[in-house]
Design a protein around this motif. Sequence first.
Motif, PDB file in Angstrom:
ATOM      1  N   ASP A 135       0.826  -1.203   0.000  1.00 29.34           N
ATOM      2  CA  ASP A 135       0.000   0.000   0.000  1.00 29.34           C
ATOM      3  C   ASP A 135       0.861   1.253   0.000  1.00 29.34           C
ATOM      4  OD1 ASP A 135      -2.396  -1.399   0.074  1.00 29.34           O
ATOM      5  OD2 ASP A 135      -2.331  -1.585   2.249  1.00 29.34           O
TER       6      ASP A 135
ATOM      7  N   ARG B 278       0.889   5.686  -1.766  1.00 32.80           N
ATOM      8  CA  ARG B 278       0.422   6.608  -2.803  1.00 32.80           C
ATOM      9  C   ARG B 278       0.844   6.186  -4.206  1.00 32.80           C
ATOM     10  NH1 ARG B 278       2.391  12.305  -1.107  1.00 32.80           N
ATOM     11  NH2 ARG B 278       1.630  12.753  -3.185  1.00 32.80           N
TER      12      ARG B 278
ATOM     13  N   ARG C 275       1.037   3.202  -5.402  1.00 33.71           N
ATOM     14  CA  ARG C 275       0.263   2.056  -5.900  1.00 33.71           C
ATOM     15  C   ARG C 275      -0.793   2.498  -6.907  1.00 33.71           C
ATOM     16  NH1 ARG C 275      -2.415  -2.914  -2.645  1.00 33.71           N
ATOM     17  NH2 ARG C 275      -3.562  -3.764  -4.410  1.00 33.71           N
ATOM     18  N   GLU C 276      -1.537   3.548  -6.572  1.00 36.58           N
ATOM     19  CA  GLU C 276      -2.582   4.028  -7.475  1.00 36.58           C
ATOM     20  C   GLU C 276      -1.995   4.487  -8.809  1.00 36.58           C
ATOM     21  OE1 GLU C 276      -4.718   7.037  -5.396  1.00 36.58           O
ATOM     22  OE2 GLU C 276      -5.286   5.668  -3.770  1.00 36.58           O
ATOM     23  N   ALA C 277      -0.874   5.167  -8.763  1.00 36.62           N
ATOM     24  CA  ALA C 277      -0.226   5.642  -9.998  1.00 36.62           C
ATOM     25  C   ALA C 277       0.230   4.461 -10.859  1.00 36.62           C
ATOM     26  CB  ALA C 277       0.956   6.546  -9.665  1.00 36.62           C
TER      27      ALA C 277
ATOM     28  N   GLU D 100      -1.077   1.430 -10.814  1.00 36.39           N
ATOM     29  CA  GLU D 100      -2.279   0.773 -11.337  1.00 36.39           C
ATOM     30  C   GLU D 100      -2.855   1.550 -12.510  1.00 36.39           C
ATOM     31  OE1 GLU D 100      -4.620   0.371  -7.772  1.00 36.39           O
ATOM     32  OE2 GLU D 100      -3.713  -1.573  -7.312  1.00 36.39           O
ATOM     33  N   ARG D 101      -2.776   2.880 -12.483  1.00 35.98           N
ATOM     34  CA  ARG D 101      -3.252   3.677 -13.625  1.00 35.98           C
ATOM     35  C   ARG D 101      -2.435   3.394 -14.879  1.00 35.98           C
ATOM     36  NH1 ARG D 101      -3.983   7.669  -9.701  1.00 35.98           N
ATOM     37  NH2 ARG D 101      -1.984   8.640 -10.163  1.00 35.98           N
TER      38      ARG D 101
ATOM     39  N   ARG E 180      -1.435   0.540 -15.599  1.00 35.24           N
ATOM     40  CA  ARG E 180      -1.788  -0.873 -15.906  1.00 35.24           C
ATOM     41  C   ARG E 180      -0.591  -1.793 -15.817  1.00 35.24           C
ATOM     42  NH1 ARG E 180      -6.351   0.116 -20.511  1.00 35.24           N
ATOM     43  NH2 ARG E 180      -7.521   1.510 -19.204  1.00 35.24           N
TER      44      ARG E 180
END
Length: 71
Positions: A57, A59, A61-63, A65-66, A68
């Motif tokens: 986990d 910040r 991680r989201e980037a 995942e965006r 892909r």
Amino acid sequence: MFFSRTHVNCTLMTEKIKIVFFINTLGFGGTERQLLETLRGLDKERFAPYVLSIPADGRLREAIERERIPG
């Protein structure tokens, strides 16, 4: 079975090169941002990048995942 050099080269070119990036945090510091830029710059037709992090986990991680990128 015999393969010509051309056949072998064409076969190898279709398989993506797998790259695994290990990182010990997904915060948003300098190292993490450099990893994100490296991932963005990779030729996705040629390479199959993966990111492994413990903990998973943060910040970044989201980037990731965006973009892909599997993790």
